[in-house]
Design a protein around this motif. Structure first.
Motif, mmCIF file in Angstrom:
data_model
loop_
_atom_site.group_PDB
_atom_site.id
_atom_site.type_symbol
_atom_site.label_atom_id
_atom_site.label_comp_id
_atom_site.label_asym_id
_atom_site.label_seq_id
_atom_site.Cartn_x
_atom_site.Cartn_y
_atom_site.Cartn_z
ATOM 1 N N PRO A 46 24.527 37.127 46.147
ATOM 2 C CA PRO A 46 24.311 35.675 46.057
ATOM 3 C C PRO A 46 25.594 34.966 45.618
ATOM 4 C CG PRO A 46 23.257 36.817 44.230
ATOM 5 C CD PRO A 46 23.789 37.872 45.145
ATOM 6 N N GLU A 47 25.671 33.672 45.895
ATOM 7 C CA GLU A 47 26.873 32.911 45.565
ATOM 8 C C GLU A 47 27.110 32.817 44.067
ATOM 9 O OE1 GLU A 47 27.120 29.134 47.527
ATOM 10 O OE2 GLU A 47 26.615 30.013 49.466
ATOM 11 N N LYS A 48 26.041 32.815 43.282
ATOM 12 C CA LYS A 48 26.164 32.753 41.817
ATOM 13 C C LYS A 48 25.346 33.869 41.198
ATOM 14 C CE LYS A 48 27.166 28.212 39.923
ATOM 15 N NZ LYS A 48 28.335 28.559 39.238
ATOM 16 N N ILE A 49 25.996 34.618 40.304
ATOM 17 C CA ILE A 49 25.317 35.668 39.566
ATOM 18 C C ILE A 49 25.548 35.374 38.087
ATOM 19 C CG2 ILE A 49 25.104 38.145 39.141
ATOM 20 C CD1 ILE A 49 26.478 38.583 41.886
ATOM 21 N N THR A 50 24.479 35.014 37.392
ATOM 22 C CA THR A 50 24.603 34.657 35.984
ATOM 23 C C THR A 50 23.651 35.476 35.139
ATOM 24 O OG1 THR A 50 23.004 32.866 36.262
ATOM 25 C CG2 THR A 50 25.323 32.277 36.463
ATOM 26 N N ALA A 51 23.999 35.600 33.869
ATOM 27 C CA ALA A 51 23.138 36.307 32.923
ATOM 28 C C ALA A 51 22.073 35.348 32.422
ATOM 29 C CB ALA A 51 23.970 36.835 31.766
ATOM 30 N N SER A 52 20.981 35.890 31.925
ATOM 31 C CA SER A 52 19.902 35.042 31.421
ATOM 32 C C SER A 52 20.306 34.312 30.143
ATOM 33 C CB SER A 52 18.641 35.868 31.194
ATOM 34 O OG SER A 52 18.910 36.935 30.312
ATOM 35 N N THR A 53 21.217 34.897 29.391
ATOM 36 C CA THR A 53 21.746 34.220 28.204
ATOM 37 C C THR A 53 23.260 34.124 28.329
ATOM 38 O OG1 THR A 53 21.959 36.300 26.988
ATOM 39 C CG2 THR A 53 19.912 35.086 26.695
ATOM 40 N N THR A 54 23.811 33.036 27.857
ATOM 41 C CA THR A 54 25.256 32.867 27.918
ATOM 42 C C THR A 54 25.890 33.367 26.630
ATOM 43 O OG1 THR A 54 25.106 30.631 27.059
ATOM 44 C CG2 THR A 54 25.107 30.884 29.459
ATOM 45 N N GLN A 55 27.096 33.868 26.760
ATOM 46 C CA GLN A 55 27.854 34.337 25.607
ATOM 47 C C GLN A 55 29.222 33.674 25.645
ATOM 48 O OE1 GLN A 55 28.018 38.592 25.821
ATOM 49 N NE2 GLN A 55 25.870 38.853 25.323
ATOM 50 N N PRO A 56 29.636 33.063 24.546
ATOM 51 C CA PRO A 56 30.942 32.419 24.528
ATOM 52 C C PRO A 56 32.061 33.447 24.688
ATOM 53 C CG PRO A 56 29.971 32.439 22.334
ATOM 54 C CD PRO A 56 28.937 32.972 23.279
ATOM 55 N N ASP A 57 33.162 32.982 25.191
ATOM 56 C CA ASP A 57 34.387 33.783 25.330
ATOM 57 C C ASP A 57 34.261 34.951 26.305
ATOM 58 O OD1 ASP A 57 35.608 32.116 23.452
ATOM 59 O OD2 ASP A 57 34.959 33.378 21.789
ATOM 60 N N ARG A 58 33.318 34.899 27.215
ATOM 61 C CA ARG A 58 33.204 35.929 28.247
ATOM 62 C C ARG A 58 33.900 35.434 29.505
ATOM 63 N NH1 ARG A 58 31.606 40.576 25.828
ATOM 64 N NH2 ARG A 58 30.592 41.300 27.674
ATOM 65 N N PHE A 59 34.340 36.359 30.318
ATOM 66 C CA PHE A 59 35.034 35.997 31.550
ATOM 67 C C PHE A 59 34.050 35.575 32.639
ATOM 68 C CE2 PHE A 59 38.259 39.071 29.858
ATOM 69 C CZ PHE A 59 39.251 38.136 29.643
ATOM 70 N N GLN A 60 34.544 34.728 33.519
ATOM 71 C CA GLN A 60 33.869 34.363 34.768
ATOM 72 C C GLN A 60 34.809 34.787 35.890
ATOM 73 O OE1 GLN A 60 30.995 32.829 35.554
ATOM 74 N NE2 GLN A 60 30.267 32.210 33.559
ATOM 75 N N THR A 75 30.571 33.693 42.486
ATOM 76 C CA THR A 75 30.979 33.464 41.109
ATOM 77 C C THR A 75 30.040 34.288 40.244
ATOM 78 O OG1 THR A 75 31.668 31.211 41.657
ATOM 79 C CG2 THR A 75 31.356 31.722 39.324
ATOM 80 N N VAL A 76 30.621 35.098 39.369
ATOM 81 C CA VAL A 76 29.814 36.008 38.560
ATOM 82 C C VAL A 76 30.325 36.001 37.125
ATOM 83 C CG1 VAL A 76 31.197 38.010 39.260
ATOM 84 C CG2 VAL A 76 28.891 38.370 38.397
ATOM 85 N N SER A 77 29.380 35.976 36.186
ATOM 86 C CA SER A 77 29.774 36.062 34.783
ATOM 87 C C SER A 77 29.950 37.533 34.406
ATOM 88 C CB SER A 77 28.725 35.401 33.888
ATOM 89 O OG SER A 77 27.511 36.098 33.951
ATOM 90 N N GLU A 78 30.828 37.772 33.458
ATOM 91 C CA GLU A 78 31.123 39.133 33.021
ATOM 92 C C GLU A 78 29.865 39.853 32.543
ATOM 93 O OE1 GLU A 78 34.336 41.257 30.044
ATOM 94 O OE2 GLU A 78 33.650 39.242 29.558
ATOM 95 N N THR A 79 28.982 39.130 31.899
ATOM 96 C CA THR A 79 27.776 39.750 31.358
ATOM 97 C C THR A 79 26.736 40.073 32.434
ATOM 98 O OG1 THR A 79 26.892 37.558 30.858
ATOM 99 C CG2 THR A 79 28.011 38.720 29.066
ATOM 100 N N ALA A 80 26.894 39.493 33.618
ATOM 101 C CA ALA A 80 25.941 39.745 34.708
ATOM 102 C C ALA A 80 26.574 40.555 35.839
ATOM 103 C CB ALA A 80 25.424 38.418 35.258
ATOM 104 N N LEU A 81 27.745 41.087 35.602
ATOM 105 C CA LEU A 81 28.489 41.800 36.643
ATOM 106 C C LEU A 81 27.729 43.035 37.121
ATOM 107 C CD1 LEU A 81 31.263 41.727 38.104
ATOM 108 C CD2 LEU A 81 32.111 43.220 36.311
ATOM 109 N N PRO A 82 27.339 43.063 38.402
ATOM 110 C CA PRO A 82 26.651 44.256 38.927
ATOM 111 C C PRO A 82 27.583 45.475 38.886
ATOM 112 C CG PRO A 82 26.487 42.410 40.473
ATOM 113 C CD PRO A 82 27.472 42.025 39.419
ATOM 114 N N GLY A 83 27.021 46.612 38.576
ATOM 115 C CA GLY A 83 27.817 47.839 38.526
ATOM 116 C C GLY A 83 28.531 48.144 39.837
ATOM 117 N N THR A 84 27.921 47.752 40.951
ATOM 118 C CA THR A 84 28.536 48.012 42.253
ATOM 119 C C THR A 84 29.773 47.146 42.488
ATOM 120 O OG1 THR A 84 27.058 46.405 43.290
ATOM 121 C CG2 THR A 84 26.374 48.731 43.335
ATOM 122 N N LEU A 85 29.876 46.015 41.774
ATOM 123 C CA LEU A 85 31.005 45.100 41.939
ATOM 124 C C LEU A 85 32.149 45.425 40.982
ATOM 125 C CD1 LEU A 85 31.970 42.600 43.500
ATOM 126 C CD2 LEU A 85 30.812 41.185 41.788
#
Length: 95
Positions: A46-60, A75-85
């Protein structure tokens, strides 16, 4: 194949951008990219992959892959990064 990669956020908030074109890198490195893209199933993400909760100072991460007649941006947040990516992201950060 051409990949535009941007990493933003982090503690210092520094943005890092780069573009990798298989036509301008060594053949052994260029040969790795298609398998990393395929293993990530990149064009079906998907175009956007986000985590259910946000964490400050994490990479996008924002990636755009152009391959022949296809182009896809995610666009993917570090906390939601799929293992395959993850292998693709790590490869790009080393370049």
């Amino acid at each position: 194949m051409r990949i535009s990669f941007e990493r933003t956020g982090g503690f210092a908030g520094i943005s890092r951008k780069k573009t990798v074109d298989t036509a301008s890198i060594p053949a052994n490195e260029a040969d790795q990219l298609p398998s990393l893209i395929q293993a990530a199933d990149f064009f079906n993400l998907p175009e956007k992959i986000t985590a259910s909760t946000t964490q400050p100072d994490r990479f996008q991460y924002k990636l755009t892959v152009e391959d022949e007649n296809r182009e896809h941006t995610i666009t993917v947040s570090e906390t939601a990064l799929p293992g395959t990516l993850r292998p693709l992201i790590e490869w790009l950060q080393q370049k």
